[in-house]
Design a protein around this motif. Structure first.
Motif, short mmCIF file in Angstrom:
data_model
loop_
_atom_site.label_atom_id
_atom_site.label_comp_id
_atom_site.label_asym_id
_atom_site.label_seq_id
_atom_site.Cartn_x
_atom_site.Cartn_y
_atom_site.Cartn_z
N ASN A 7 -13.38 -21.35 15.12
CA ASN A 7 -14.19 -20.87 14.02
C ASN A 7 -14.46 -19.39 14.29
O ASN A 7 -15.53 -19.01 14.73
N MET A 8 -13.45 -18.56 14.01
CA MET A 8 -13.46 -17.17 14.47
C MET A 8 -13.99 -16.22 13.41
O MET A 8 -13.54 -16.23 12.26
N PRO A 9 -14.96 -15.36 13.79
CA PRO A 9 -15.33 -14.26 12.89
C PRO A 9 -14.12 -13.35 12.69
O PRO A 9 -13.30 -13.18 13.59
N HIS A 10 -13.98 -12.80 11.51
CA HIS A 10 -12.81 -11.97 11.25
C HIS A 10 -13.13 -10.92 10.19
O HIS A 10 -14.09 -11.06 9.44
N GLU A 11 -12.31 -9.89 10.15
CA GLU A 11 -12.41 -8.87 9.12
C GLU A 11 -11.18 -8.95 8.23
O GLU A 11 -10.08 -9.28 8.69
N PHE A 12 -11.37 -8.66 6.95
CA PHE A 12 -10.24 -8.66 6.00
C PHE A 12 -10.32 -7.39 5.18
O PHE A 12 -11.40 -7.00 4.71
N ASP A 13 -9.18 -6.74 4.98
CA ASP A 13 -9.13 -5.51 4.20
C ASP A 13 -7.89 -5.53 3.31
O ASP A 13 -6.78 -5.82 3.78
N LEU A 14 -8.07 -5.26 2.02
CA LEU A 14 -6.95 -5.23 1.07
C LEU A 14 -6.97 -3.88 0.36
O LEU A 14 -7.97 -3.51 -0.27
N ARG A 15 -5.88 -3.12 0.48
CA ARG A 15 -5.81 -1.79 -0.15
C ARG A 15 -4.50 -1.64 -0.91
O ARG A 15 -3.46 -2.14 -0.48
N ARG A 16 -4.61 -0.96 -2.03
CA ARG A 16 -3.42 -0.66 -2.82
C ARG A 16 -2.92 0.72 -2.46
O ARG A 16 -3.67 1.70 -2.53
N GLU A 17 -1.66 0.82 -2.06
CA GLU A 17 -1.08 2.11 -1.69
C GLU A 17 -0.43 2.76 -2.90
O GLU A 17 0.31 2.12 -3.66
N THR A 18 -0.69 4.05 -3.09
CA THR A 18 -0.04 4.85 -4.13
C THR A 18 0.62 6.05 -3.48
O THR A 18 0.47 6.29 -2.28
N ALA A 19 1.33 6.79 -4.28
CA ALA A 19 2.03 7.95 -3.70
C ALA A 19 1.07 9.00 -3.18
O ALA A 19 1.35 9.71 -2.21
N SER A 20 -0.10 9.15 -3.83
CA SER A 20 -1.01 10.23 -3.47
C SER A 20 -2.16 9.79 -2.59
O SER A 20 -2.74 10.59 -1.87
N LEU A 21 -2.57 8.49 -2.67
CA LEU A 21 -3.74 8.08 -1.90
C LEU A 21 -3.68 6.58 -1.65
O LEU A 21 -2.86 5.86 -2.21
N THR A 22 -4.56 6.16 -0.77
CA THR A 22 -4.70 4.73 -0.50
C THR A 22 -6.00 4.29 -1.13
O THR A 22 -7.08 4.74 -0.73
N GLU A 23 -5.89 3.43 -2.16
CA GLU A 23 -7.07 3.01 -2.93
C GLU A 23 -7.61 1.69 -2.36
O GLU A 23 -6.88 0.72 -2.19
N SER A 24 -8.91 1.68 -2.06
CA SER A 24 -9.54 0.45 -1.56
C SER A 24 -9.73 -0.54 -2.71
O SER A 24 -10.30 -0.19 -3.74
N VAL A 25 -9.22 -1.75 -2.54
CA VAL A 25 -9.33 -2.80 -3.54
C VAL A 25 -10.41 -3.80 -3.19
O VAL A 25 -11.26 -4.16 -3.97
N ASP A 26 -10.39 -4.26 -1.95
CA ASP A 26 -11.37 -5.28 -1.53
C ASP A 26 -11.49 -5.22 -0.02
O ASP A 26 -10.50 -5.12 0.68
N THR A 27 -12.69 -5.23 0.45
CA THR A 27 -12.92 -5.23 1.89
C THR A 27 -13.98 -6.27 2.21
O THR A 27 -15.04 -6.27 1.59
#
Length: 417
Positions: A393-413
């Motif tokens: 039963n492990m604590p964990h981190e999750f990060d979801l980001r959308r990559e674009t040509a100019s920047l990395t957009e945060s979608v869900d963290t």
């Protein structure tokens, strides 16, 4: 009799101890058949050693609206008592008279069907337990909301985790409005937040004038909920009375090794007690993954040299979770505290038990499966489906980001829970 909800009069339950059966050839069978008439005359009568008394002359009365705790080590007869009162098991002797409808929660998911969905199992379980269709229709939403399985209501039960099944089973039983509610040690499987809800529900049930029998290793739960308590030992009542006095006596016996199967004064050495250090009123319950400090008391009656000590942590169904060992210990007479400090114990919520052993140069000195059980009551962080959840039963981190040509957009963290 109108003022009594449960009356047990010399309740007894006896089981015959099974014997090992060896493989039999056709020749053995034919020879045995020819000798059978002779054996009928030579058969010895059963002795007391052939039987195990799970309950022996248990008598008590419970009045409507009382909440009664049932204490005792593993194998003391607690579950057998509830099964007899639930009419699941027929007593060998004595009788139990029950006044009122009984709702029982003795094992996780009893009466549920793994191929049916949660929604279908609610209807099936409610019907089996005697709830009318119109009552179920009016309370269905409450049952689902209390259980917390809304997202998985139309998922087959076989994909539910043990904790989800527990929540659903307790929710159905508690919303039956039974006059008598029998609850075994199933709340140990739920997480801490759900246990709070269950305790609140049982308090609500008792305030409504209904009767509750609660089997629990959570001594703090017994203290908070129960008007009086019954302490079973080897199938008999050892003590019965106001909860504070009985729980204190039980704790004293556990701490001294008496009444827990560990009082063997002629043994060379024996483990007599275990606890979680600095855990307040719940010395056997882990509310968070870590750190965890576990202490065992080892009583040495005769000096032991070249000792080997082992420890293993098992799940409730006997699966090995962790183990360690120490060699060449020199132990003089007296009491020793064996301490294990664990930075984390990230196991799924549920009951577990320790097995500790001690050997010397001549072999096994003592082995003990700890009692009471260890209860892990952390918030579930693993996959909701058992086949994917694993044992951790492990604590964990999750990060979801959308990559674009100019920047990395945060979608869900998602941060650690």
């Amino acid at each position: 009799m109108s003022g009594i909800a449960i009356q047990a009069d010399k309740l007894s339950k006896r089981y015959r101890v099974g014997h090992l059966v060896r493989y039999r050839t056709l020749r053995d069978t034919m020879t045995g058949a020819l000798r059978a008439p002779v054996r009928l005359f030579k058969r010895k009568p059963h002795s007391d050693d052939d039987f195990l008394w799970a309950l022996r002359d248990v008598s008590f009365e419970v009045h409507p609206g009382e909440v009664v705790g049932v204490l005792g080590r593993n194998g003391a007869g607690k579950t057998t008592l509830l099964k007899v009162l639930s009419r699941i098991t027929r007593p060998t002797g004595g009788r139990a008279v029950i006044h009122g409808m009984v709702g029982s929660l003795l094992e996780v998911g009893t009466g549920f069907h793994p191929e049916l969905t949660g929604r279908e199992n609610i209807s099936l379980s409610a019907a089996i337990l005697g709830m009318k269709k119109q009552d179920l229709a009016s309370r269905f939403g409450e049952i689902v909301e209390f259980s917390g399985v809304e997202r998985f209501l139309d998922t087959p039960l076989k994909h539910y985790s043990t904790g989800m099944q527990t929540r659903l089973a307790f929710s159905v039983a508690a919303h039956l409005d039974p006059e008598i509610l029998l609850v075994d040690e199933v709340l140990a499987v739920g997480d801490a937040e759900f246990q709070k809800k269950c305790l609140g529900k049982m308090q609500e049930v008792s305030r409504g004038g209904r009767t509750v029998l609660l089997v629990s290793h959570h001594l703090n739960q017994i203290r908070r909920l129960c008007d009086w308590t019954l302490w079973l030992e080897s199938g008999r009542i050892r003590e019965m009375g106001p909860t504070p006095a009985v729980v204190s006596a039980y704790e004293a016996a556990v701490n001294s090794g008496q009444g827990t199967g560990r009082d063997r004064p002629h043994a060379k050495a024996q483990f007599v007690h275990w606890e979680l250090a600095n855990n307040g009123d719940e010395p056997y319950v882990i509310p968070s993954p870590g750190p965890v400090t576990v202490r065992f008391t080892l009583r040495i009656h005769q000096p032991v040299s070249h000792a080997h000590h082992g420890i293993t942590l098992f799940s409730g169904d006997g699966q090995v979770m962790w183990g360690a060992a120490r060699d060449n210990l020199k132990l003089e007479t007296g009491d020793y505290i064996l301490t294990y400090q664990l930075p984390y114990l990230p196991l799924r919520p549920g009951p577990y038990y320790w097995r500790v052993t001690l050997y010397d140069e001549n072999g096994l000195v003592d082995t003990w499966d700890s009692s009471p059980e260890l209860v892990i009551a952390t918030v579930p962080l693993s996959h909701p489906r058992d086949e994917w959840a694993g044992i951790l039963n492990m604590p964990h981190e999750f990060d979801l980001r959308r990559e674009t040509a100019s920047l990395t957009e945060s979608v869900d963290t998602e941060k650690p829970v």
